[in-house]
Design a protein around this motif. Structure first.
Motif, short mmCIF file in Angstrom:
data_model
loop_
_atom_site.label_atom_id
_atom_site.label_comp_id
_atom_site.label_asym_id
_atom_site.label_seq_id
_atom_site.Cartn_x
_atom_site.Cartn_y
_atom_site.Cartn_z
N THR A 1 -14.38 9.70 2.52
CA THR A 1 -14.71 11.08 2.15
C THR A 1 -13.46 11.96 2.13
OG1 THR A 1 -15.16 11.82 4.42
CG2 THR A 1 -17.01 10.85 3.18
N ARG A 2 -12.36 11.45 2.67
CA ARG A 2 -11.11 12.20 2.66
C ARG A 2 -10.31 11.81 1.42
NH1 ARG A 2 -8.81 12.07 8.74
NH2 ARG A 2 -7.48 13.69 7.89
N PRO A 3 -9.55 12.74 0.85
CA PRO A 3 -8.80 12.43 -0.37
C PRO A 3 -7.70 11.39 -0.12
CG PRO A 3 -8.24 14.63 0.42
CD PRO A 3 -9.36 14.13 1.28
N VAL A 4 -7.42 10.60 -1.14
CA VAL A 4 -6.34 9.62 -1.07
C VAL A 4 -5.03 10.38 -0.83
CG1 VAL A 4 -5.04 7.91 -2.39
CG2 VAL A 4 -7.54 7.94 -2.50
N THR A 5 -4.25 9.86 0.09
CA THR A 5 -3.02 10.52 0.54
C THR A 5 -1.89 9.50 0.57
OG1 THR A 5 -4.37 11.97 1.94
CG2 THR A 5 -2.03 11.85 2.47
N GLY A 6 -0.69 9.91 0.20
CA GLY A 6 0.47 9.02 0.28
C GLY A 6 0.70 8.57 1.72
N VAL A 7 1.05 7.31 1.90
CA VAL A 7 1.18 6.77 3.25
C VAL A 7 2.22 7.49 4.10
CG1 VAL A 7 0.27 4.48 2.74
CG2 VAL A 7 2.74 4.88 2.60
N PHE A 8 3.24 8.07 3.49
CA PHE A 8 4.25 8.76 4.28
C PHE A 8 3.72 10.05 4.90
CE2 PHE A 8 7.53 6.64 1.33
CZ PHE A 8 7.49 5.47 2.07
N ALA A 9 2.56 10.49 4.47
CA ALA A 9 1.91 11.67 5.06
C ALA A 9 0.78 11.25 6.00
CB ALA A 9 1.37 12.58 3.96
N THR A 10 0.73 9.97 6.37
CA THR A 10 -0.31 9.46 7.26
C THR A 10 0.31 8.60 8.35
OG1 THR A 10 -0.74 7.32 6.21
CG2 THR A 10 -1.83 9.27 5.23
N ARG A 11 -0.53 8.17 9.28
CA ARG A 11 -0.11 7.22 10.32
C ARG A 11 -0.59 5.81 9.99
NH1 ARG A 11 2.71 8.71 15.16
NH2 ARG A 11 1.70 6.81 15.81
N SER A 12 -0.93 5.56 8.73
CA SER A 12 -1.42 4.25 8.33
C SER A 12 -0.42 3.15 8.68
CB SER A 12 -1.67 4.23 6.82
OG SER A 12 -1.99 2.93 6.39
N PRO A 13 -0.91 2.01 9.19
CA PRO A 13 -0.01 0.89 9.43
C PRO A 13 0.41 0.21 8.12
CG PRO A 13 -2.26 0.26 9.95
CD PRO A 13 -2.28 1.74 9.63
N THR B 1 0.84 -1.20 0.00
CA THR B 1 0.00 0.00 0.00
C THR B 1 0.88 1.25 0.00
OG1 THR B 1 -1.80 -1.12 1.13
CG2 THR B 1 -1.74 1.27 1.32
N LEU B 2 0.60 2.16 -0.93
CA LEU B 2 1.37 3.41 -1.03
C LEU B 2 0.51 4.64 -0.81
CD1 LEU B 2 3.61 2.54 -4.09
CD2 LEU B 2 4.11 2.26 -1.66
N ALA B 3 -0.81 4.50 -0.87
CA ALA B 3 -1.71 5.62 -0.66
C ALA B 3 -3.00 5.10 -0.02
CB ALA B 3 -2.03 6.33 -1.97
N VAL B 4 -3.58 5.91 0.85
CA VAL B 4 -4.79 5.51 1.60
C VAL B 4 -5.71 6.71 1.77
CG1 VAL B 4 -3.61 3.70 2.91
CG2 VAL B 4 -3.72 6.01 3.84
N HIS B 5 -6.95 6.43 2.12
CA HIS B 5 -7.84 7.48 2.62
C HIS B 5 -7.48 7.61 4.11
CE1 HIS B 5 -10.57 7.83 -0.82
NE2 HIS B 5 -10.50 6.51 -0.93
N PRO B 6 -7.02 8.77 4.58
CA PRO B 6 -6.64 8.90 5.99
C PRO B 6 -7.75 8.42 6.93
CG PRO B 6 -5.93 10.82 4.79
CD PRO B 6 -6.79 10.01 3.85
N ARG B 7 -7.33 7.65 7.93
CA ARG B 7 -8.21 7.08 8.95
C ARG B 7 -9.29 6.18 8.35
NH1 ARG B 7 -7.26 8.76 13.88
NH2 ARG B 7 -9.36 8.33 14.62
N GLY B 8 -9.08 5.71 7.11
CA GLY B 8 -10.05 4.84 6.47
C GLY B 8 -11.34 5.53 6.07
#
Length: 134
Positions: free
Chosen positions: A77-89, A67-74
């Motif tokens: 409705t939030r824009p897809v964001t690169g994982v390095f700009a999130t706390r995604s596991p 995974t390289l991009a996610v919707h923050p906090r799952g």
């Protein structure tokens, strides 16, 4: 030559067994948990005491490393964001970073407050939080 091998030094013992039930952050209802270290690392725990705040590094072994991009906090409705700009596991190297408070130290076991890691999560390292007097 440098060795690029991580040594797993212990495991988390927690009531959290299912990723879907785990809080996303420690202040969102994360339970107290035990860090159970391999006996050979017991000397490294010397001088850790109840009341100390530490940084815990874990290996989020159930993460999706592709995974390289996610919707923050799952939240779709939030824009897809690169994982390095999130706390995604879910990320290429799923290293968990947790600020925890030590409640007790019992031999190779350390009881901590508010840890959102799942039961069985491998422990990589533990470090004291730096304070202005350190």
């Amino acid at each position: 030559m440098h060795e690029n091998t991580l040594r797993l030094i212990g495991r988390v013992e927690s009531s959290l067994a299912d990723r879907a039930d785990a809080p996303r952050q420690p202040d969102e209802g994360a339970p107290d948990a035990w860090l159970v270290f391999d006996e050979r690392y017991a000397p490294a725990l010397a001088d850790l005491t109840a009341g100390t705040d530490v940084l815990l590094l874990t290996w989020l072994d159930r993460a999706d490393r592709d995974t390289l991009a996610v919707h923050p906090r799952g939240d779709a409705t939030r824009p897809v964001t690169g994982v390095f700009a999130t706390r995604s596991p879910d990320r290429p190297n799923p290293i968990g970073l947790h600020e925890v408070h030590i409640l007790a130290v019992d031999g190779p076991r350390v009881h901590v407050r508010n840890l959102e890691a799942l039961d069985g999560t491998p422990v990589l390292d533990i470090k004291p939080l730096l304070t202005p007097d350190r």
